[in-house]
Scaffold this motif. Structure first.
Motif, mmCIF file in Angstrom:
data_model
loop_
_atom_site.group_PDB
_atom_site.id
_atom_site.type_symbol
_atom_site.label_atom_id
_atom_site.label_comp_id
_atom_site.label_asym_id
_atom_site.label_seq_id
_atom_site.Cartn_x
_atom_site.Cartn_y
_atom_site.Cartn_z
ATOM 1 N N VAL A 213 1.224 -8.953 15.247
ATOM 2 C CA VAL A 213 2.113 -7.894 15.716
ATOM 3 C C VAL A 213 3.012 -7.526 14.548
ATOM 4 O O VAL A 213 3.648 -8.399 13.969
ATOM 5 N N ILE A 214 3.017 -6.258 14.174
ATOM 6 C CA ILE A 214 3.800 -5.861 13.008
ATOM 7 C C ILE A 214 4.717 -4.687 13.345
ATOM 8 O O ILE A 214 4.242 -3.599 13.668
ATOM 9 N N PRO A 215 6.032 -4.917 13.277
ATOM 10 C CA PRO A 215 6.940 -3.780 13.459
ATOM 11 C C PRO A 215 6.864 -2.922 12.202
ATOM 12 O O PRO A 215 6.959 -3.455 11.098
ATOM 13 N N ALA A 216 6.664 -1.633 12.362
ATOM 14 C CA ALA A 216 6.504 -0.780 11.179
ATOM 15 C C ALA A 216 6.860 0.653 11.512
ATOM 16 O O ALA A 216 6.548 1.142 12.593
ATOM 17 N N SER A 217 7.485 1.326 10.552
ATOM 18 C CA SER A 217 7.775 2.751 10.733
ATOM 19 C C SER A 217 6.452 3.509 10.699
ATOM 20 O O SER A 217 5.424 2.954 10.290
ATOM 21 N N ALA A 218 6.499 4.767 11.085
ATOM 22 C CA ALA A 218 5.265 5.555 11.120
ATOM 23 C C ALA A 218 4.576 5.544 9.754
ATOM 24 O O ALA A 218 3.360 5.409 9.652
ATOM 25 N N LYS A 219 5.382 5.662 8.704
ATOM 26 C CA LYS A 219 4.810 5.717 7.367
ATOM 27 C C LYS A 219 4.224 4.358 6.983
ATOM 28 O O LYS A 219 3.118 4.267 6.449
ATOM 29 N N ALA A 220 4.972 3.299 7.290
ATOM 30 C CA ALA A 220 4.496 1.958 6.951
ATOM 31 C C ALA A 220 3.203 1.621 7.682
ATOM 32 O O ALA A 220 2.344 0.909 7.162
ATOM 33 N N LYS A 221 3.046 2.159 8.891
ATOM 34 C CA LYS A 221 1.808 1.913 9.628
ATOM 35 C C LYS A 221 0.609 2.430 8.842
ATOM 36 O O LYS A 221 -0.401 1.762 8.698
ATOM 37 N N LYS A 222 0.742 3.666 8.350
ATOM 38 C CA LYS A 222 -0.369 4.277 7.623
ATOM 39 C C LYS A 222 -0.688 3.482 6.369
ATOM 40 O O LYS A 222 -1.840 3.224 6.055
ATOM 41 N N GLU A 223 0.378 3.089 5.660
ATOM 42 C CA GLU A 223 0.151 2.331 4.427
ATOM 43 C C GLU A 223 -0.537 1.009 4.722
ATOM 44 O O GLU A 223 -1.460 0.604 4.045
ATOM 45 N N TRP A 224 -0.051 0.364 5.775
ATOM 46 C CA TRP A 224 -0.646 -0.930 6.116
ATOM 47 C C TRP A 224 -2.126 -0.769 6.441
ATOM 48 O O TRP A 224 -2.968 -1.524 5.963
ATOM 49 N N MET A 225 -2.443 0.244 7.245
ATOM 50 C CA MET A 225 -3.842 0.438 7.646
ATOM 51 C C MET A 225 -4.727 0.727 6.448
ATOM 52 O O MET A 225 -5.808 0.173 6.318
ATOM 53 N N ALA A 226 -4.237 1.621 5.592
ATOM 54 C CA ALA A 226 -5.057 1.992 4.437
ATOM 55 C C ALA A 226 -5.331 0.750 3.587
ATOM 56 O O ALA A 226 -6.454 0.537 3.120
ATOM 57 N N ARG A 227 -4.317 -0.083 3.427
ATOM 58 C CA ARG A 227 -4.501 -1.268 2.596
ATOM 59 C C ARG A 227 -5.445 -2.261 3.269
ATOM 60 O O ARG A 227 -6.385 -2.749 2.673
ATOM 61 N N TYR A 228 -5.182 -2.508 4.541
ATOM 62 C CA TYR A 228 -6.001 -3.499 5.235
ATOM 63 C C TYR A 228 -7.470 -3.072 5.271
ATOM 64 O O TYR A 228 -8.368 -3.832 4.932
ATOM 65 N N ILE A 229 -7.695 -1.833 5.668
ATOM 66 C CA ILE A 229 -9.080 -1.366 5.802
ATOM 67 C C ILE A 229 -9.743 -1.307 4.434
ATOM 68 O O ILE A 229 -10.898 -1.691 4.271
#
Ligand code: ADP
Length: 632
Positions: A213-229
């Motif tokens: 579970v990761i609390p993240a701003s809208a922008k941080a969500k995108k960054e996290w996804m791009a990195r993880y994927i």
């Protein structure tokens, strides 16, 4: 009994390629074979289909499978035929001639299983067919669709009992569902008119899934996804978004970064959806970015991760979607990205949902209250500091008697693999309370932060807020921090945030605590050990991962893909990821060794064994040195 047990296991082995049953399966199969109705409540991925496939092979007559998922039928039937079980479907995607052909085959006794949508049972042609045919079992999949209390009510399910009563001999009825509260369960039994059914509820825990579970701003969500994927190429994943627009944005963002992705939502036309689904199922693209429209029709077992870009409406919905990871038993990772405004959005949607026009005001209020409770459990999941597996288990209350010590770390969720750093935020909390008082409980969190930080903004000054006692009290604290503490205060009942379009912050039922001299508030934050991401895949939570040659797995996967293309099947239906890993581990080169691989039955041995064994033989002699290991 011993004998019939042997027979059942032989069928499991021969057609499904498994040596043993998973929890719950054996009891259900035995009950069905003894002629008793059953209700199997098992989470997604637990293996419901085996429970009716095995009896279908053994029982003398035809098994009818009722399923609402017309889009899945072709795949299911292809997979069965590929395993050597004669199956077919009749549904509206076929023309009348094709439908007749299938019914003729069934009448001639050359089918074991027939898949139909519930509406089909009401047609005269089908009734006529069924009334003069030997039907041993009717299996009802997604049985919760019969209940108005569930999320996916389908009125045609109400006609099933009627259909059963028009048959010359009543077949055994086996109902299955992944989601059933006590109430829905009672509906299923009552409305299907199950006869003294054996009810089995298997554990809702999925030990091979890592929950994050990761609390993240809208922008941080995108960054996290791009990195993880980006860090997990070649692995299948699903990203769930709450709106069509978001699915398209996220898919475009991934594609822009060179990641193969498709968007999928109910606003696309049927052809586009079908194409998107195919590209994902055949491993042509790694990622499907979807609204919750996607999934009811998907059965891909090698999904390695499910990412939620938004907060689902309930823990049931979350678990159903997240549970699409790791259905083959190999490790899967389920990540929920969320922030406070997601919660506000969800609450707003709740207040405005008006799909219950036909209900009386009282029932409408009851439904709304129950939805609020469902959402609260989801919010609780975001905020809890306890083990996430435990939270889920307790929520679904699987009645597991072996309740472990509360302190044992599961190792498969973020709360059990990270340390927490706590900071004292008492001073900030007290200041926020004062400010809420100063502003007369009439403004939102943003204004509160402005006042506390001593903002010189025009409207702050114009309103004279610069003379409030709390003005500038937290000039050194960031606005984000103030909000964060405020939201935590709300979750502890110190504050109450209204759910209107412009949420207003007032005092909560626990507010008096903040004026107690002994008042103390701490906030804890997770210290992530890894750059969030790789833990599950490398921690080897699943049984058969571990020391296998990744280079060989890659080769097996490539062969699977070409065989799948030749047979026009999705790759995971040829063999699951788990089967490939087990194969890489065992390295079979004889028929009996090949049969020892989990997921290999005789039909699969005959169909695919030679090519895989040839590859393994060649690999053993020629390619030992070029072990890639690639991205891991
Ligand atoms: P459900 O319908 O409950 O979501 P499925 O029937 O699709 O689950 O099964 C999920 C996965 O588990 C499939 O890949 C299936 O082949 C596998 N599976 C089912 N039963 C067993 C078993 N006894 N041993 C090993 N794998 C199994």
């Amino acid at each position: 009994m011993g004998d019939s047990r042997g027979r059942v296991l032989a069928v499991l082995r021969r057609y499904c390629g498994y040596d043993s049953f998973r929890p719950g399966q054996a009891d259900l199969v035995d009950a069905i074979l003894s002629g008793r109705d059953v209700l199997g409540v098992m989470p997604t991925g637990a293996g419901k289909s085996v429970c009716y496939q095995v009896p279908a092979v053994i029982l003398p007559g035809l098994t009818i499978v009722v399923s609402p998922l017309v889009s899945l039928m072709r795949d299911q039937v292809d997979a069965l035929n590929d395993s050597g079980i004669a199956a077919a479907f009749v549904n509206g995607t076929q023309d009348a001639a094709a439908q007749s052909l299938v019914l003729d085959r069934a009448s001639a006794g050359s089918l074991r299983m027939l898949y139909v949508a519930p509406e089909r049972l009401e047609t005269p042609r089908f009734r006529e067919f069924a009334s003069c045919h030997d039907i041993s079992m009717v299996a009802v999949d997604e049985a919760h669709c019969i209940s108005q209390w569930g999320q996916d009510f389908r009125s045609a399910y109400l006609g099933i009992a009627d259909f059963l009563s028009c048959l010359s001999r009543r077949p055994v009825v086996a109902a299955f569902t992944a989601t059933a509260t006590e109430r829905v369960r009672r509906d299923i039994i009552g409305l299907l008119r199950l006869d003294d059914p054996m009810v089995t509820v298997t554990g809702f825990d999925r030990p091979n899934l890592f929950f994050d579970v990761i609390p993240a701003s809208a922008k941080a969500k995108k960054e996290w996804m791009a990195r993880y994927i980006g860090n997990h190429p070649g692995e299948s994943g699903i990203v769930y978004c709450s709106t069509r627009r978001q699915t398209e944005d996220v898919a475009a963002m991934l594609i822009h970064r060179g990641i193969g992705a498709v968007a999928y939502h109910a606003g696309m036309d049927a052809g586009e959806r079908e194409r998107a689904q195919r590209r994902f199922i055949t491993d042509e693209v790694d990622v499907a970015v979807a609204t919750n429209a996607f999934g009811m029709g998907i059965d891909k077992s090698n999904v390695r991760y499910v990412i939620h870009h938004n907060l689902p409406e309930s823990l049931e919905a979350y678990y159903q979607e997240a549970g699409r990871a790791g259905r083959d038993g190999e490790p899967g990772r389920c990540t929920l990205l969320w922030n406070e405004s997601d919660i506000v959005t969800r609450r707003r949607l709740l207040e405005s949902s008006e799909d219950n026009d036909r209900l009386s005001p009282e029932s409408r209020e009851r439904v709304a209250a129950s939805r609020r409770r469902l959402l609260d459990s989801m919010v609780g999941y975001c905020r809890t500091t306890q083990c996430l597996h435990r939270y889920i288990r307790r929520y679904f209350d699987d009645g597991d008697p072996h309740v472990e010590g509360a302190d044992r770390k599961c190792g498969m969720c973020v709360n059990c693999t990270s340390t927490r750093m706590t900071t004292d935020v008492t001073g900030i909390a007290v200041a926020i309370s004062r400010c809420v008082h100063d502003l007369g409980q009439r403004y939102g969190m943003g204004r509160i932060a402005d006042v506390l930080r001593g903002s010189k903004a025009r409207d702050v000054i114009d309103r004279g807020w610069d003379s409030l006692p709390s003005y500038g009290a937290l000039s050194e604290v960031s606005s984000a921090k103030i909000r964060e503490v405020g939201y935590q205060m709300a979750s502890e009942g110190l504050l109450a945030i209204s759910s209107g379009r412009l949420p207003v912050v007032g005092f909560g039922p626990q507010a008096v605590r903040t004026v107690d001299p002994a008042f103390h508030l701490e906030m804890s934050r997770l210290e992530r050990r890894h750059a969030a991401g790789s833990a599950a895949a490398s921690s080897g939570g699943g049984a058969s991962s571990g020391d296998v040659d990744e280079g060989l797995v890659e080769r097996l996967r490539a062969l699977r893909r070409s065989l799948a293309a030749e047979a026009s099947l999705p790759p995971y239906m040829v063999f699951s990821d788990r089967t490939l890993r087990d194969m890489a581990h065992i390295r079979p080169v004889t028929d009996s060794q090949f049969l020892a691989v989990s997921g290999v039955g005789e039909t699969k041995l005959a169909r695919y064994g030679p090519r895989f064994m040839r590859l393994i033989r060649d690999y053993g002699t020629g390619h030992r040195t070029e072990v890639g290991g690639g991205d891991r």
